[in-house]
Design a protein around this motif. Structure first.
Motif, PDB file in Angstrom:
ATOM      1  N   ASN A  59     -15.426-121.622  -0.268  1.00  0.00           N
ATOM      2  CA  ASN A  59     -15.935-121.585  -1.739  1.00  0.00           C
ATOM      3  C   ASN A  59     -15.181-120.518  -2.492  1.00  0.00           C
ATOM      4  OD1 ASN A  59     -16.967-119.097  -0.997  1.00  0.00           O
ATOM      5  ND2 ASN A  59     -18.906-119.376  -2.001  1.00  0.00           N
ATOM      6  N   LEU A  61     -14.941-117.529  -2.290  1.00  0.00           N
ATOM      7  CA  LEU A  61     -15.161-116.126  -2.779  1.00  0.00           C
ATOM      8  C   LEU A  61     -14.182-115.144  -2.149  1.00  0.00           C
ATOM      9  CD1 LEU A  61     -17.917-115.275  -3.937  1.00  0.00           C
ATOM     10  CD2 LEU A  61     -18.512-114.473  -1.597  1.00  0.00           C
ATOM     11  N   ARG A  92     -18.422-123.253  -6.560  1.00  0.00           N
ATOM     12  CA  ARG A  92     -19.373-122.467  -6.275  1.00  0.00           C
ATOM     13  C   ARG A  92     -20.690-122.988  -6.453  1.00  0.00           C
ATOM     14  NH1 ARG A  92     -16.542-117.254  -7.937  1.00  0.00           N
ATOM     15  NH2 ARG A  92     -14.780-117.221  -6.450  1.00  0.00           N
ATOM     16  N   PHE A  99     -25.826-115.354   2.801  1.00  0.00           N
ATOM     17  CA  PHE A  99     -25.230-114.052   3.507  1.00  0.00           C
ATOM     18  C   PHE A  99     -25.740-113.635   4.785  1.00  0.00           C
ATOM     19  CE2 PHE A  99     -23.730-114.141  -0.685  1.00  0.00           C
ATOM     20  CZ  PHE A  99     -22.576-113.462  -0.836  1.00  0.00           C
ATOM     21  N   ASN A 103     -30.287-111.270   0.855  1.00  0.00           N
ATOM     22  CA  ASN A 103     -29.884-110.238  -0.621  1.00  0.00           C
ATOM     23  C   ASN A 103     -30.478-111.063  -1.821  1.00  0.00           C
ATOM     24  OD1 ASN A 103     -28.044-112.346  -0.695  1.00  0.00           O
ATOM     25  ND2 ASN A 103     -26.278-111.363  -1.129  1.00  0.00           N
ATOM     26  N   ARG A 168     -32.900-120.297  -3.624  1.00  0.00           N
ATOM     27  CA  ARG A 168     -31.727-119.892  -4.578  1.00  0.00           C
ATOM     28  C   ARG A 168     -30.308-120.451  -4.862  1.00  0.00           C
ATOM     29  NH1 ARG A 168     -30.191-113.600  -4.947  1.00  0.00           N
ATOM     30  NH2 ARG A 168     -28.582-114.374  -3.464  1.00  0.00           N
ATOM     31  N   LEU A 172     -29.415-125.202  -7.436  1.00  0.00           N
ATOM     32  CA  LEU A 172     -28.141-125.637  -8.256  1.00  0.00           C
ATOM     33  C   LEU A 172     -27.614-126.966  -7.682  1.00  0.00           C
ATOM     34  CD1 LEU A 172     -26.077-122.372  -8.565  1.00  0.00           C
ATOM     35  CD2 LEU A 172     -27.651-123.581 -10.280  1.00  0.00           C
TER      36      LEU A 172
ATOM     37  N   ALA B 180     -23.211-111.977  -4.448  1.00  0.00           N
ATOM     38  CA  ALA B 180     -24.477-113.021  -4.326  1.00  0.00           C
ATOM     39  C   ALA B 180     -24.271-113.930  -5.800  1.00  0.00           C
ATOM     40  CB  ALA B 180     -25.707-112.686  -4.034  1.00  0.00           C
ATOM     41  N   ARG B 182     -21.818-113.968  -7.782  1.00  0.00           N
ATOM     42  CA  ARG B 182     -20.620-114.738  -8.024  1.00  0.00           C
ATOM     43  C   ARG B 182     -20.684-115.849  -7.127  1.00  0.00           C
ATOM     44  NH1 ARG B 182     -16.408-112.303 -10.631  1.00  0.00           N
ATOM     45  NH2 ARG B 182     -15.721-114.754 -10.735  1.00  0.00           N
ATOM     46  N   ALA B 183     -21.341-115.983  -6.093  1.00  0.00           N
ATOM     47  CA  ALA B 183     -21.290-117.053  -5.131  1.00  0.00           C
ATOM     48  C   ALA B 183     -22.108-118.215  -5.757  1.00  0.00           C
ATOM     49  CB  ALA B 183     -21.806-116.713  -3.690  1.00  0.00           C
ATOM     50  N   LEU B 184     -23.019-117.676  -6.677  1.00  0.00           N
ATOM     51  CA  LEU B 184     -23.930-118.844  -7.205  1.00  0.00           C
ATOM     52  C   LEU B 184     -23.042-119.464  -8.161  1.00  0.00           C
ATOM     53  CD1 LEU B 184     -27.255-116.979  -7.449  1.00  0.00           C
ATOM     54  CD2 LEU B 184     -27.037-119.190  -6.299  1.00  0.00           C
TER      55      LEU B 184
END
Lengths: 263, 295
Positions: A59, A61, A92, A99, A103, A168, A172, B180, B182-184
């Motif tokens: 993704n 990151l 993303r 993770f 978190n 969470r 999306l 977290a 940024r990952a969203l």
């Protein structure tokens, strides 16, 4: 090393010659693998073999990590997501990341789910509420938290927090979920709950999961990729269906690893 | 821990215990004594003039039995508030820049600069204000020495305090919250302002309030540029006198009730600072539950 006998329609990621380095240190060298749309792809291997680095590339990151340099090609629907002009924000949104350590944001349970929706432009409060309800139901948290949506997310147990983080990511409406050892910070009971959740999510989402737990890989993985470290750099040794990797591995290293004969 | 009696270790342990206890006792008693002395010295003023007259008397003419502190109280509050309004946004944005935007090397240099700014003696700021800022302001609206000049000089002085504490508060927010976000698929701006900022807010408020406490008590630089006329200012260009400047200006020749009333104004400033700290505590506490989770 594309082991899967499948047409290109059923592939989500097509990774070609992916190399990752941190400064001068090579972390992952020349990985090529196709990841199927359906099922759970479990990534196994010892610590330091670049499993998490690999996951972070899927993704993008990886670009958040100072000094991290990525080369090669990763295609989603024939588009190279590593190209600088590829919009990492929309990537993303389509590919959620869970993770290792749960978190949740230090906010209320509701706000944790509302924030990504609002920031991605959902204005209608009823739509926000119904999405929150849907995602909490999907991860099996709704009945546990429906009366205390305004409680701090950090007041939940570890397993609940991890399921909240999955919810969470789900708000999306992603196509795929990346999970970096999602159960390693949880107790056995929570692990069982999260594992069965991953199993049910795999019907609707592409899932790539890094795990240290071989039995977990066997339980959940439909495909398994085995990474190994040679001369300090991680590499892909073998990938295939779970059945093939665990029962008739092609590579001797794989055989010894899945039998627990190498540490 | 077990120490065999009368050995060298035992003696060292006792000595260390004794000296650390005495050091703590001395520090604590200095505060208590200071407050006690200020309170005692201001008692005659509180008894003979009364708090109400200090706030309501028309003017400040101690020799003719007029003890109105209100203009100076207002002067202090206005200078402080204006300085905070100028400095806080600058400091917070600068802290965000340093933590999230600046390249590492530049961020390091920038931090050193801010620390240096914090170390400049206040009299130097006053000197700069007097020779550079005041003439500039007097070109717009004489006399120059004014509420605005005092606030600007003060803003410069408290900026590093607020900046350093805000940056620490931002750095204390665990990096995984940022990742977290940024990952969203959130942008850097969204991640900083919507996720990191709310967690850092209590720390930033604490920094700002420390800034307030310093600003309210700052004497030298303010005295040099504020004009020190006892009056209710009618604009930012009007000269003002703050409580602290008043003490510094008059204590050398003040006697009897005049002297006591200066101590009383010192007491008022201590109370203002205490109040500011209580506010900071309350803010920090109100947000705690979301940060630490289950008890």
């Amino acid at each position: 090393m594309a082991p899967l006998d499948v047409t290109s329609d059923s592939i989500f990621w097509r990774v070609n010659d992916l190399t990752v380095s941190y400064g001068k240190a090579l972390a992952l060298s020349s990985v090529s693998i196709d990841i199927r749309k359906t099922g759970v792809t479990a990534i196994i291997g010892p610590s330091g073999c670049g499993k998490s680095s690999f996951l972070c590339c899927l993704n993008r990151l990886s670009e958040m990590i100072p000094g991290c340099c990525v080369s090669g090609r990763i295609e989603i629907q024939r588009e190279n997501i590593l190209a600088t002009r590829f919009d990492s924000t929309s990537l993303r949104r389509r590919v959620g990341l869970i993770f290792q350590k749960p978190n949740p944001f230090p906010m209320s349970i509701r706000r944790n789910l509302e924030l990504p929706l609002r920031e991605h432009g959902m204005r209608d409060s009823r739509e926000v509420d119904s999405t929150i309800t849907r995602c909490l139901t999907e991860v099996g948290l709704w009945s546990e938290v429906k009366d205390r949506l305004d409680a701090p997310a950090l007041s939940l147990s570890g397993g609940q927090q991890q399921r909240l983080c999955i919810a969470r990511a789900l708000v999306l409406k992603p196509d795929a979920l990346l999970m970096d050892e999602p159960c390693s910070a949880l107790d056995p009971v929570s692990t069982a709950v999260v594992e069965s959740l991953i199993q049910s999510l795999s019907k609707n989402y592409t899932i790539v999961m890094v795990t240290h737990n071989l039995r977990q890989a066997r339980r959940l993985g439909s495909d398994v990729a085995f990474f190994w470290m040679r001369d300090g750099a991680g590499m892909l040794i073998e990938a295939g269906s779970s059945d093939q990797i665990f029962n008739s591995p092609r590579h001797e290293l794989t055989q010894r690893y899945v039998l627990g004969q190498v540490a | 821990m077990y120490y065999p009696p009368r050995s060298k270790d035992w003696l060292a342990h006792k000595l260390l215990l004794f000296s650390s206890r005495s050091a703590a006792a001395v520090s604590a008693s200095v505060l208590v004594l200071a407050i006690a002395v200020v309170t005692l010295e201001s008692l005659p003023a509180i008894r003979d003039i009364g708090l109400w007259r200090m706030l309501s008397d028309e003017s400040w003419h101690p020799s003719s039995d007029s003890f109105g502190l209100a203009p100076m109280l207002l002067g202090t509050v206005l200078v402080t508030v204006l300085a905070i309004v100028i400095a806080a946004p600058l400091a917070v944005v600068s802290a965000v820049f340093r933590q999230f935007y600046a390249p590492r090397a530049l961020g390091g240099i920038y931090r050193r600069l801010i620390e240096l700014l914090a170390g400049i003696p206040s009299v130097v700021f006053g000197l700069w204000g007097l020779t550079v800022l005041v003439p500039l302001i007097s070109r717009i609206e004489p006399p120059g020495a004014s509420l605005l000049a005092a606030s600007l000089v003060l803003a410069l002085m408290i900026l590093p305090t607020i900046e350093l504490i805000s940056a620490t508060a931002l750095a204390d927010v665990p990096h995984h919250h940022y990742l977290a976000a940024r990952a969203l698929g959130l942008s850097r701006e969204q991640a900083v302002w919507k996720v990191v900022m709310p967690s850092a807010v209590s720390g930033i408020c604490a920094g700002t309030i420390l800034g307030v406490a310093r600003a309210a008590g700052e004497t030298m630089a303010v005295m040099m540029v504020a004009g020190n006329v006892v009056q209710f200012p009618d604009s930012v260009f009007a000269p003002v006198r703050t409580l602290s400047a008043n003490i510094a200006l008059e204590v050398a020749y003040a006697v009897d009730l005049h002297r006591a009333s200066l101590f009383a104004s010192g007491l008022i400033m201590i109370i203002m600072t205490l109040f500011a700290f209580c506010c900071a505590e309350a803010i920090a506490h109100s947000r705690k539950s979301y940060r630490v989770g289950r008890a």
